[in-house]
Design a protein around this motif. Structure first.
Motif, PDB file in Angstrom:
ATOM      1  N   ALA A  56       0.836  -1.200   0.000  1.00 30.54           N
ATOM      2  CA  ALA A  56       0.000   0.000   0.000  1.00 30.54           C
ATOM      3  C   ALA A  56       0.875   1.255   0.000  1.00 30.54           C
ATOM      4  CB  ALA A  56      -0.942  -0.003   1.199  1.00 30.54           C
ATOM      5  N   VAL A  86      -6.517   0.705   1.548  1.00 31.14           N
ATOM      6  CA  VAL A  86      -5.481   1.109   0.601  1.00 31.14           C
ATOM      7  C   VAL A  86      -5.203   2.605   0.722  1.00 31.14           C
ATOM      8  CG1 VAL A  86      -4.840   1.204  -1.823  1.00 31.14           C
ATOM      9  CG2 VAL A  86      -6.150  -0.751  -0.974  1.00 31.14           C
ATOM     10  N   GLY A  96      -1.734   3.959   1.809  1.00 32.50           N
ATOM     11  CA  GLY A  96      -0.985   4.501   0.682  1.00 32.50           C
ATOM     12  C   GLY A  96      -0.286   5.788   1.086  1.00 32.50           C
TER      13      GLY A  96
END
Lengths: 402, 402
Positions: free
Chosen positions: A305, B394, B398
């Motif tokens: 991620a 995510v 991220g």
């Protein structure tokens, strides 16, 4: 060794074909492929280590008891795993292909990929097989027919020289989801005209699987259908390679090249992937340690991620190494991020450095990025391949069946 | 046993406080918490098995060499792991808390959670500690101060009776990301006024960790900072429990209740989670097999993504069981999906059934869903807890650092 075009049709004597049989609804995508050699082949294969094994895999294994085969029938869109009449349907696919080709069904191998648990529409496959036309030009058609959620065909071929004879080895693969070591890790079919003994071929295949396909992780899930088959028909007419030595080393180098290239294509085209992520561990005490650590980094959802966000969050790299089970000293580790744009060191002796965040972001924003963990503890190294974890992975897998 | 309010402040003699010290930028969120007992406690603790261990964890371990402590200082926003001066800073946090409370630094434990690899701003912590006001009313403030990307406070407390004496046990926890077995699996702090010997407390804590916190998986990543501490100050004045028996069983039942409740709260509030996913394996040959299979289902990215999409893709459940490493016979397995709306069987004897997709979708669209794999191979069972894999996981991961 030289890279050439043609994939599985590049070697002498191999041809292929593919059609739309109706397993998939979309008529624009072929879903049934046939790979054929003009003469019987020495074969080798590796299979998933998942305890739940799809029926086509079991039938292929039976048919390879004599290490000989001449054709492979492959469908996408349905895994024929945990499905009613799975074994009978896998056998019928071989029988239909054998009838079409004038072969013994025992010399036809079968593979399936797609959704698990749905009965294979074998009638459609039987109806479609007679319409498959074989040609040396059909590699790309065939490479496309075996894809599921993959976005690109995975094709590679090379030539090499054995005893002054030019031989060819080519392959195609499909990857995408449920990709994690423990075997072929996906479907891959390799063809060569090199004359090589089946037992030796098996030894080389197992060895090279460990350092290529088994070093790919897309999502940590090991599929029920993974297999990799190599067919060697000997039509290059080199003196047959039967023992390990100088000639087998040349062949193994070609095998490594083709398998590693396909492995990297699979990683780069992982479900929803935005980037190819190479995780390299250097200066480890031994290769097994390097491999275990690299696979753990490569499989971490948090690292993946972070790569999606081009975020130089190296703490997650150290964390993933720490829970890998491999022994190492965290206090000597350096971490670097690299890509075509440059290299940046973000951690030394296990502690964070102050680094240029803008440069790190730029390095990690490329299509192919590398995470390098230097252990400073020996001389062994290993690289594994994966991809970032993206919104699209979740999207694709949140509703795969419909 | 009765559930009550008050969390870690529920038991006699425990109080807590929290402030914003400036580790986090947001001034609306406390980032430094202090938990204190009015008298010395018998203590037990479990720690991450990650080889990369954060310094506060190592300092806490040293301070618990005598199994005694009286306070815990905790910060969020920075893990003090792989960070410069990590050990010195963890020691200084204990010293500052000890000075504020008039205790020996050896009797203060320390925990940190947040980003890895960034130097802890110890000056801010030292400056803020004297302003921490202790109160029996501060449980919720304290439960909030230890959160990172968690969205909810995790609090539970119960009363139970030992030798006609009412005792209390309460706890708070933080979870969210990097959540996967192999220890406390997160930060959890438990307090009790029950008099219980530290060695026995340690035995019970280890046993219950295995069936509660170690059965949670959010993302397969085991953090560098996980720990769970229990403090027992004996202020309920029951006859001290020193050996296993009837009384320790009552205490262990309360411990199990509190730890399981916190474990499920952690799973339900996993990073980006939309639903709590319980994976239950029934009728297994033994509990270890059931646990291994249930954890494998619970940890599969593909199963988790399917749960996000409320997609009854049971083939992935069988697939995850198959690569778990546990021995079982796939051909006897049934799979059911359940929630408050109902139950649906989708697979029997290892093969897919035709089922009502609309009902399955409705069942899987609830906030809490259960996947049940019945092995029909014995009488043992185990449940594990996780959550779905979402876009938000995510998104959060991220770009966690910025």
């Amino acid at each position: 060794m030289k890279e050439i075009q043609g994939g599985i049709c590049a070697a002498n004597g191999f041809s292929a074909g593919a059609v739309h049989s109706g397993i998939r609804k979309s008529r624009t995508k072929e879903d049934l492929a046939l790979i054929v050699s003009s003469s019987p082949c020495d074969c080798a294969a590796v299979y998933t280590r998942n305890q739940v094994k799809a029926d086509p895999l079991l039938v292929t294994k039976q048919h390879l008891a004599d290490h000989r085969a001449q054709a492979i029938i492959v469908n996408s869109g349905n895994a024929n795993a945990c499905a009613r009449n799975g074994h009978a349907h896998a056998v019928r696919a071989c029988q239909a292909a054998a009838a079409h080709l004038g072969l013994d069904p025992q010399d036809v191998l079968v593979a399936s990929t797609g959704v698990i648990g749905v009965e294979l529409p074998i009638d459609r496959i039987e109806a479609a097989i007679p319409s498959i036309q074989l040609s040396k030009e059909n590699n790309d058609l065939c490479a496309r027919a075996i894809l599921t959620t993959d976005t690109k065909e995975k094709v590679v071929a090379v030539t090499f020289t054995i005893d002054q004879t030019t031989c060819t080895l080519g392959g195609i693969a499909k990857g995408s989801g449920m990709i994690h070591p423990n075997m072929g890790t996906m479907l891959a079919f390799l063809t060569t005209d090199c004359a090589i003994d089946a037992q030796l071929l098996q030894t080389l295949l197992v060895r090279q699987t460990q350092v290529t396909f088994n070093r790919v992780s897309v999502d940590g899930d090991t599929s029920t259908n993974d297999m990799c088959i190599v067919m060697a028909n000997g039509e290059a007419h080199n003196p047959k390679i039967v023992t390990e030595g100088e000639q087998s080393a040349v062949f193994e180098e070609a095998l490594h090249y083709v398998m590693e290239a396909l492995a990297k294509m699979i990683a780069a085209d992982g479900e929803g992937a935005g980037r190819l992520m190479t995780c390299t561990v250097t200066n480890a005490a031994d290769e097994h340690t390097a491999e275990t650590l690299a696979m753990s980094i490569c499989s971490s959802s948090l690292v993946k991620a972070a790569m999606f966000g081009a975020d130089a969050n190296w703490g997650r790299v150290l964390c993933a190494m720490g829970y890998s089970g491999a022994a190492f000293d965290p206090s000597t580790v350096s971490v670097r991020f690299a890509s075509q744009v440059g290299v940046i060191t973000v951690c030394e002796q296990g502690k964070g450095l102050v680094f240029d965040e803008t440069l790190a972001k730029e390095i990690l924003s490329q299509d192919a990025v590398e995470i390098i963990a230097d252990l400073h503890q020996g001389t062994a190294q290993a690289s594994c391949w994966g991809c970032d974890l993206t919104y699209d992975y979740v999207k694709i897998n949140g509703d795969y069946r419909t």
